[in-house]
Write a protein that holds these residues in place. Structure first.
Motif, mmCIF file in Angstrom:
data_model
loop_
_atom_site.group_PDB
_atom_site.id
_atom_site.type_symbol
_atom_site.label_atom_id
_atom_site.label_comp_id
_atom_site.label_asym_id
_atom_site.label_seq_id
_atom_site.Cartn_x
_atom_site.Cartn_y
_atom_site.Cartn_z
ATOM 1 N N PRO A 4 0.812 -1.220 0.000
ATOM 2 C CA PRO A 4 0.000 0.000 0.000
ATOM 3 C C PRO A 4 0.850 1.277 0.000
ATOM 4 C CG PRO A 4 -0.890 -1.567 1.572
ATOM 5 C CD PRO A 4 0.438 -2.124 1.096
ATOM 6 N N TRP A 5 2.011 1.246 0.662
ATOM 7 C CA TRP A 5 2.889 2.416 0.703
ATOM 8 C C TRP A 5 3.562 2.630 -0.652
ATOM 9 C CZ3 TRP A 5 4.511 5.433 5.103
ATOM 10 C CH2 TRP A 5 3.740 5.179 6.245
ATOM 11 N N THR A 6 3.953 1.536 -1.304
ATOM 12 C CA THR A 6 4.564 1.643 -2.635
ATOM 13 C C THR A 6 3.584 2.249 -3.621
ATOM 14 O OG1 THR A 6 5.890 -0.317 -2.167
ATOM 15 C CG2 THR A 6 5.695 0.326 -4.470
ATOM 16 N N SER A 7 2.358 1.794 -3.590
ATOM 17 C CA SER A 7 1.323 2.334 -4.473
ATOM 18 C C SER A 7 1.047 3.801 -4.160
ATOM 19 C CB SER A 7 0.049 1.499 -4.330
ATOM 20 O OG SER A 7 -0.943 1.961 -5.186
ATOM 21 N N ALA A 8 0.980 4.142 -2.867
ATOM 22 C CA ALA A 8 0.748 5.541 -2.468
ATOM 23 C C ALA A 8 1.883 6.436 -2.947
ATOM 24 C CB ALA A 8 0.596 5.628 -0.953
ATOM 25 N N LEU A 9 3.106 5.965 -2.814
ATOM 26 C CA LEU A 9 4.254 6.747 -3.252
ATOM 27 C C LEU A 9 4.217 6.979 -4.759
ATOM 28 C CD1 LEU A 9 6.841 8.145 -2.377
ATOM 29 C CD2 LEU A 9 8.027 5.972 -2.613
ATOM 30 N N SER A 10 3.809 5.973 -5.512
ATOM 31 C CA SER A 10 3.681 6.113 -6.961
ATOM 32 C C SER A 10 2.638 7.166 -7.319
ATOM 33 C CB SER A 10 3.308 4.766 -7.576
ATOM 34 O OG SER A 10 3.089 4.896 -8.951
ATOM 35 N N TRP A 30 12.991 10.292 1.454
ATOM 36 C CA TRP A 30 12.081 10.012 2.560
ATOM 37 C C TRP A 30 12.843 9.399 3.719
ATOM 38 C CZ3 TRP A 30 7.216 11.744 2.225
ATOM 39 C CH2 TRP A 30 6.727 12.031 0.942
ATOM 40 N N GLU A 31 12.418 9.744 4.914
ATOM 41 C CA GLU A 31 12.962 9.152 6.124
ATOM 42 C C GLU A 31 11.781 8.809 7.029
ATOM 43 O OE1 GLU A 31 15.077 11.210 9.771
ATOM 44 O OE2 GLU A 31 16.499 10.918 8.119
ATOM 45 N N ILE A 32 11.844 7.644 7.614
ATOM 46 C CA ILE A 32 10.776 7.213 8.513
ATOM 47 C C ILE A 32 11.376 7.029 9.896
ATOM 48 C CG2 ILE A 32 9.107 5.411 9.038
ATOM 49 C CD1 ILE A 32 8.929 4.833 6.060
ATOM 50 N N ASP A 33 10.823 7.741 10.871
ATOM 51 C CA ASP A 33 11.234 7.594 12.267
ATOM 52 C C ASP A 33 10.148 6.835 13.003
ATOM 53 O OD1 ASP A 33 13.567 9.040 11.889
ATOM 54 O OD2 ASP A 33 12.678 10.943 12.514
ATOM 55 N N SER A 34 10.535 5.770 13.690
ATOM 56 C CA SER A 34 9.534 5.004 14.428
ATOM 57 C C SER A 34 9.385 5.551 15.840
ATOM 58 C CB SER A 34 9.912 3.523 14.471
ATOM 59 O OG SER A 34 11.092 3.355 15.226
ATOM 60 N N ASP A 35 8.197 5.404 16.381
ATOM 61 C CA ASP A 35 7.890 5.838 17.733
ATOM 62 C C ASP A 35 7.187 4.682 18.435
ATOM 63 O OD1 ASP A 35 6.968 6.903 20.089
ATOM 64 O OD2 ASP A 35 6.359 8.806 19.208
ATOM 65 N N PRO A 36 7.930 3.906 19.230
ATOM 66 C CA PRO A 36 7.334 2.731 19.876
ATOM 67 C C PRO A 36 6.231 3.088 20.872
ATOM 68 C CG PRO A 36 9.618 3.040 20.599
ATOM 69 C CD PRO A 36 9.350 4.046 19.526
ATOM 70 N N GLU A 37 6.232 4.315 21.384
ATOM 71 C CA GLU A 37 5.201 4.706 22.351
ATOM 72 C C GLU A 37 3.810 4.727 21.720
ATOM 73 O OE1 GLU A 37 5.950 8.163 24.707
ATOM 74 O OE2 GLU A 37 8.051 7.631 24.976
ATOM 75 N N LEU A 44 9.284 11.948 7.231
ATOM 76 C CA LEU A 44 9.981 13.202 6.944
ATOM 77 C C LEU A 44 10.415 13.146 5.488
ATOM 78 C CD1 LEU A 44 12.232 13.428 10.123
ATOM 79 C CD2 LEU A 44 10.069 14.597 9.695
ATOM 80 N N SER A 45 10.521 14.307 4.854
ATOM 81 C CA SER A 45 10.966 14.342 3.466
ATOM 82 C C SER A 45 11.981 15.455 3.277
ATOM 83 C CB SER A 45 9.779 14.544 2.525
ATOM 84 O OG SER A 45 9.092 15.727 2.850
ATOM 85 N N GLY A 51 18.403 23.165 -9.655
ATOM 86 C CA GLY A 51 19.225 24.348 -9.486
ATOM 87 C C GLY A 51 19.413 24.791 -8.047
ATOM 88 N N VAL A 52 18.944 23.994 -7.091
ATOM 89 C CA VAL A 52 19.042 24.351 -5.675
ATOM 90 C C VAL A 52 19.664 23.176 -4.935
ATOM 91 C CG1 VAL A 52 17.713 25.005 -3.622
ATOM 92 C CG2 VAL A 52 16.961 25.771 -5.867
ATOM 93 N N ASN A 53 20.460 23.463 -3.914
ATOM 94 C CA ASN A 53 21.032 22.394 -3.104
ATOM 95 C C ASN A 53 19.914 21.589 -2.440
ATOM 96 O OD1 ASN A 53 23.697 23.076 -3.636
ATOM 97 N ND2 ASN A 53 23.813 24.481 -1.911
ATOM 98 N N PRO A 54 20.153 20.305 -2.179
ATOM 99 C CA PRO A 54 19.115 19.492 -1.533
ATOM 100 C C PRO A 54 18.624 20.131 -0.245
ATOM 101 C CG PRO A 54 20.950 18.121 -2.233
ATOM 102 C CD PRO A 54 21.369 19.548 -2.440
ATOM 103 N N GLY A 55 17.326 20.036 -0.024
ATOM 104 C CA GLY A 55 16.739 20.583 1.185
ATOM 105 C C GLY A 55 17.001 19.689 2.383
ATOM 106 N N LYS A 56 16.668 20.202 3.560
ATOM 107 C CA LYS A 56 16.816 19.441 4.795
ATOM 108 C C LYS A 56 15.547 18.641 5.048
ATOM 109 C CE LYS A 56 19.824 22.904 6.810
ATOM 110 N NZ LYS A 56 20.006 23.888 7.867
ATOM 111 N N PHE A 57 15.680 17.591 5.849
ATOM 112 C CA PHE A 57 14.513 16.791 6.185
ATOM 113 C C PHE A 57 13.569 17.606 7.064
ATOM 114 C CE2 PHE A 57 17.103 13.246 4.806
ATOM 115 C CZ PHE A 57 16.157 12.441 4.191
ATOM 116 N N GLY A 58 12.312 17.515 6.734
ATOM 117 C CA GLY A 58 11.284 18.206 7.496
ATOM 118 C C GLY A 58 9.947 17.577 7.183
ATOM 119 N N GLY A 59 8.920 18.172 7.713
ATOM 120 C CA GLY A 59 7.578 17.666 7.458
ATOM 121 C C GLY A 59 6.619 18.127 8.527
#
Length: 129
Positions: A4-10, A30-37, A44-45, A51-59
């Motif tokens: 489902p995530w692969t399809s959503a990303l597409s 993409w970065e995925i941070d897990s939260d066991p709580e 995060l993306s 023409g611009v340097n890569p952005g920082k992770f945020g979201g």
């Protein structure tokens, strides 16, 4: 990554190519941070614009689960990346009446919402360009 995530990303990738305002998007990391709580994950993306340097992770820090269905995963991905894209001066998608569109989950379906409150299902922007 679950199917489902692969399809959503597409689907999200198609929308990123359909409409852009400003410089073109070269790629999104993409970065995925897990939260066991909460037994969930935060997406995060980092967006690289031509023409611009890569952005920082945020979201937006919308929490979801790895076993989420496609619509919820798509909504979470779009919400995570929309602010990052706008901060780089490349807003997507841009509504027909002007203005940056935002993501909403409406009755379990991932939708784009314009500033007038009109919504459209994600993955179907090609018909309005």
């Amino acid at each position: 990554m679950p199917e489902p995530w692969t399809s959503a990303l597409s689907r999200l990738g198609r929308d990123l190519r359909v409409r852009q305002y400003g410089n073109g998007i070269e790629h999104v990391d993409w970065e995925i941070d897990s939260d066991p709580e909460i037994d969930g994950v935060f997406l995060l993306s980092a967006v690289t614009v031509a023409g611009v340097n890569p952005g920082k992770f945020g979201g937006s820090w919308i929490g979801t689960r790895v076993d989420s269905d496609e619509e919820f995963a798509l909504s979470a991905m779009a919400d995570s990346v929309q602010d990052v894209v706008a901060d780089l001066g490349t807003a997507w998608p841009w509504g027909d009446g002007g203005g940056f569109m935002s993501v909403r989950l409406v009755d379990g379906v991932a939708m784009w919402k314009d500033r007038n409150g009109c919504t459209m299902r994600m993955g179907e922007l090609a018909g309005i360009v």
